[in-house]
Enzyme design. Sequence first.
Site, short mmCIF file in Angstrom:
data_model
loop_
_atom_site.label_atom_id
_atom_site.label_comp_id
_atom_site.label_asym_id
_atom_site.label_seq_id
_atom_site.Cartn_x
_atom_site.Cartn_y
_atom_site.Cartn_z
N CYS A 42 0.82 -1.22 0.00
CA CYS A 42 0.00 0.00 0.00
C CYS A 42 0.85 1.26 0.00
O CYS A 42 0.70 2.14 -0.85
CB CYS A 42 -0.94 -0.01 1.21
SG CYS A 42 -1.92 1.50 1.36
N LYS A 51 -2.01 7.32 -5.75
CA LYS A 51 -2.77 8.56 -5.49
C LYS A 51 -1.92 9.80 -5.79
O LYS A 51 -2.43 10.82 -6.26
CB LYS A 51 -3.27 8.62 -4.04
CG LYS A 51 -4.19 7.48 -3.63
CD LYS A 51 -5.27 7.22 -4.66
CE LYS A 51 -5.76 5.81 -4.69
NZ LYS A 51 -4.83 4.74 -5.01
N GLY A 116 10.56 -13.46 7.34
CA GLY A 116 10.12 -14.24 8.49
C GLY A 116 9.53 -15.56 8.05
O GLY A 116 8.64 -15.59 7.19
N GLY A 146 0.25 -10.09 3.05
CA GLY A 146 -0.31 -9.35 1.93
C GLY A 146 -0.47 -10.11 0.64
O GLY A 146 -0.69 -11.32 0.63
N GLY A 184 -10.61 -3.32 -13.73
CA GLY A 184 -10.87 -3.14 -12.30
C GLY A 184 -10.25 -1.86 -11.79
O GLY A 184 -9.82 -0.99 -12.56
N GLU A 205 -11.29 -5.89 -21.13
CA GLU A 205 -11.90 -6.50 -19.94
C GLU A 205 -12.68 -7.76 -20.34
O GLU A 205 -13.46 -7.76 -21.30
CB GLU A 205 -12.82 -5.49 -19.25
CG GLU A 205 -13.75 -6.06 -18.17
CD GLU A 205 -13.02 -6.77 -17.03
OE1 GLU A 205 -13.48 -7.86 -16.64
OE2 GLU A 205 -12.01 -6.24 -16.54
N VAL A 239 -8.58 -12.27 -23.35
CA VAL A 239 -7.19 -12.17 -23.82
C VAL A 239 -6.60 -13.58 -23.90
O VAL A 239 -6.76 -14.39 -22.98
CB VAL A 239 -6.35 -11.29 -22.87
CG1 VAL A 239 -4.87 -11.33 -23.27
CG2 VAL A 239 -6.87 -9.85 -22.89
N ASP A 314 -4.86 -9.13 2.99
CA ASP A 314 -4.97 -9.73 1.66
C ASP A 314 -4.68 -11.23 1.65
O ASP A 314 -5.05 -11.93 0.70
CB ASP A 314 -3.99 -9.06 0.68
CG ASP A 314 -4.40 -7.63 0.33
OD1 ASP A 314 -5.39 -7.14 0.91
OD2 ASP A 314 -3.74 -7.02 -0.52
N HIS A 446 -24.30 23.94 2.92
CA HIS A 446 -24.49 24.38 1.53
C HIS A 446 -23.48 25.48 1.20
O HIS A 446 -23.28 26.39 2.01
CB HIS A 446 -25.91 24.94 1.36
CG HIS A 446 -26.14 25.57 0.01
ND1 HIS A 446 -26.36 24.82 -1.12
CD2 HIS A 446 -26.16 26.87 -0.37
CE1 HIS A 446 -26.51 25.64 -2.15
NE2 HIS A 446 -26.40 26.89 -1.72
#
Length: 468
Positions: A42, A51, A116, A146, A184, A205, A239, A314, A446
Amino acid sequence: MNQYDVAVIGSGPGGYVAAIRCAQLGMKTAIIEKYSTLGGTCLNVGCIPSKALLDSSHHYEDAIKHFEEHGIDIPGEIKVNLKQMIARKQGVVDQTTKGIQFLMDKNKIDVYEGVGSFKDATHINVDKTDGKKETIEAKHTIIATGSKPSSLPFINIDKERIITSTEALELKEIPKHMIVIGGGVIGLELGQVYKRLGSEVTVVEFMDRIIPGMDGGLSKELMRAMKKQKVKFSLSHKVKSVERNGDEVVVKADDKKGQEVTFTGDYCLVSVGRRPYTDGLNAEAAGVKLDDRGRVEVNDHLQTNVSNIYAIGDVVRGAMLAHKAEEEGSMVAELIAGQKPHIDYNLIPGVVYTWPEVAAVGKTEEELKEGGIEYKVGQFPMRALGRARASMDIDGFVKILADKTTDEVLGVHMIGARCADLITEGVTAMEFRASAEDIARMSHAHPTYAEAVKEAALAATEDRALHI
């Protein structure tokens, strides 16, 4: 031999948060990381650097396409300095990973740099990067190793022209034509980065829509918005080969009619998902079971079949999301400490950081229909907001799904400016089991994008949106 109450293998968002929470709860804690920087995928080659490039490329696109309309004239040619853009990205990564090291020091967590691997259920061997070996003892171990990018069996990822997201974050040139395999989150985000910088981008896709795991309405709206940005899409394409010839990459696929289609570009980004990463863990030495997809098997308490070993993020079942891993890290630490924490996986939001941003929490319309649940829909377009018109970000909508009988909010789906931040209102509402009317009766400042949430809630409550 150093002894610990808890050892965490892996320092991504799940691992480092688990370590901090364990330390907060008074446990002597160690964290083991194979790379020289903390933060896992990440922080190093995932969420954070992507980002940074999304923001930089967005600034460039605004400068060349929108500044003039805002009354900002810049004399001369506006150019991309890709080297500086990548350097800024790396600076953001370095600052962030150093922040994790600070948090480890602050919480008196011992950091081991190396791989590890289990010696047995209570001992972990650390093969350090300097060649030395050390064994530590831990009453409890949290596996947080992960994931890595997946590929297809016939694709040879050379990391030069046929690349994964990791290499896409460090290109030395702007591609002329980037072929993206996979519609994705990762493929669309990085595809949009390079489209803004001047590349031709084609997304291939397998499914019949992009972001297939999200609500169908979001898929359609995002594809519409990205087509306006001149991104090309080939859906329902399987593909079957990816070949490199010098500086050229040729992708062959079968369309839904079974006819062969050929795509030619100078780069191919393979973004077909991620796979759990347990290489070198030696899980079998501890007796830890993996499932047929390579994930660590866990129960509802994220406990493996070996009672003192847990796994999070993950590497276990569920969405591969940093914030899901963080919640699991905290939960396991608290379970080890004898507390009774809980995670509602239905309320883990999903976000796509394209522009417009896409975000969702709870059930999709497809899931509600499949479950035979009767529901109401309230939807409100962003273009009807004064704030959206003021910023020229008028694409998208907010959709609220509520139970037809009780009015309880069952799902919130949104696409538009700042939706990655706005979705938290939906999470909060659903955490407290709010009705659509509860949201509708809350005052929203607002002018803000958040007013679309209120208006969608009004639309779901007796179809009484005010500004449409």
